[in-house]
Write a protein that holds these residues in place. Sequence first.
Motif, mmCIF file in Angstrom:
data_model
loop_
_atom_site.group_PDB
_atom_site.id
_atom_site.type_symbol
_atom_site.label_atom_id
_atom_site.label_comp_id
_atom_site.label_asym_id
_atom_site.label_seq_id
_atom_site.Cartn_x
_atom_site.Cartn_y
_atom_site.Cartn_z
ATOM 1 N N GLY A 59 65.236 38.809 -6.240
ATOM 2 C CA GLY A 59 65.278 37.352 -6.360
ATOM 3 C C GLY A 59 66.290 36.723 -5.415
ATOM 4 N N ARG A 81 64.919 36.922 -1.755
ATOM 5 C CA ARG A 81 63.870 35.928 -1.452
ATOM 6 C C ARG A 81 64.446 34.521 -1.342
ATOM 7 N NH1 ARG A 81 60.669 39.163 -4.989
ATOM 8 N NH2 ARG A 81 61.330 37.857 -6.745
ATOM 9 N N ASP A 82 65.384 34.187 -2.214
ATOM 10 C CA ASP A 82 65.949 32.835 -2.197
ATOM 11 C C ASP A 82 66.748 32.569 -0.927
ATOM 12 O OD1 ASP A 82 64.843 32.371 -4.655
ATOM 13 O OD2 ASP A 82 66.690 32.772 -5.784
ATOM 14 N N ARG A 83 67.402 33.564 -0.397
ATOM 15 C CA ARG A 83 68.270 33.377 0.763
ATOM 16 C C ARG A 83 67.532 33.566 2.092
ATOM 17 N NH1 ARG A 83 73.946 33.245 1.603
ATOM 18 N NH2 ARG A 83 73.971 32.499 -0.546
#
Length: 513
Positions: free
Chosen positions: A418, A421-423
């Motif tokens: 998670g 993917r967010d960064r």
Amino acid sequence: MVTATTDSRRWWALGALVASMLTLGFDMTILNVALPTMAADLGATTGQQQWMADAYVVVFAALMLPAGLLGDRFGRRRMLITGLGVFLAGSLVGALAGDVNAVIAARAVMGVGAALVTPLSLSVLPTLFGPEERTKAVGIASAASALGLPLGPIIGGWLLNHFWWGSVFLINVPMAAIGIAACLFLLPETKDPASPKVDTVSTALAATGLGALVYGIIEAPARGWGDPLVLGTLGAAVLLIAALVVRERRVERPMLDMTLLAHRGFLFNTVAATLVTFILTGLLFVLPPYLQAVLGHDALGTGVRLLPMMGGLLVASRLAPQVVARFGARAAVSAGLVVLAFAGFLGSRTTVDSGYGFVALWLTITGLGFGLSLIPAMNGGLSALPRDRAGSGSGLLMTLRQVGGAIGIALLGSLLAGAFRDRLDVTGLPAGAADTAGESVVAAHLVAERAGSAQLAASANSAYVHGMGIVLLVCGIAALVSALLAAAFLPGTPDAEEPGAPDMAAERADARQ
């Protein structure tokens, strides 16, 4: 009294157990480096690749508890040899497999063998060594098992550079054969004919319940924790394990002895060992992709660079008995967890530009904390077992450790995925390529190579190191909380001196049986 022959051979007998544990240890990681080659040759999908690795873990965790009981009843040496034979047969099938399903089946068979070997390797230690030597013996056995983790990628990488992918299975054959021969000639037979009979229903409930739990945990990171299959599997696992507990509380001689969990020494040492395993799997889970994708090392180089952890563990295996003798097991476990927490906090400071030297530093500290905490906890748990429940009790201990490791990989893997993917910056990429890049840092590097985007590769490295830092920070916090729990609840005196602790002299005399 133990005969002179038995006394002089006990360290050779430990060598037989070490050979067995070493084989199982590196088999946990050796397949990972071969999966890309196997996928190309066999046409395996991503899901099939996952199960080529995970079929072993699911069966392993599901069968350890009943396997320990079989050793108690029919002979621990006999079951050890049987387990190594099953492991050898599964390895042969895997080496000769021509399709994906055959490989998955072979890995499941190997899991059956490993489930027989692991708890019984530990359960015979109290029959060979008294309290003054058992901590050292447990340390050696734990070091052998841990040594296999970095050895797996090293051996696998070398084999793939010289032979076909089946060689990662074939290497197990001589190792298992050596273990069988060593057990035959060096290991005394121990058993308890009065131990509970094998309860088919309880065995089925334990195997299916633990199997469903580990299956759900493994599938959750890929499918999502809200996926109906994951929720259904985890719900079924809770019901099956609850049914097992209810059944075992009603029978006169249960397979899952609740009185073991009521023993403070066994319960809290087992909890400590499980938490250490949870934390260690998180630390080890994040490192190989960092070393391979971010720092650019191959599979063989990655395995070699995991060895500093072994240096710390070897130091701890020699230091732990002295710490326990001077300060007590509770202080040793608590201090080891504090060291492990420090390693996690230090590792969370790793950046893209840190280089391998900094990683080697906190990896060495990790090995030191791992050994200082796990070895006394394992020794304390084994010492608390009545001699007639050594196999089933150590099976319960190892089952909980294995499940703790699976939970560690699943939960911390989800956290890492998670955060990555967010960064990750996928601006300008087509939707399909962006989704692929978000799967892992390795996939992102492949997409960046095809697109010729140095910016994507740099973003992938930065995003992965960010996610790795979060995971290591969580591991550090978990280790610190575990240290406080250990200091508060672990027994303050050695288990061998507590009321109800086993008579170790009598146990060692049983080695002649």
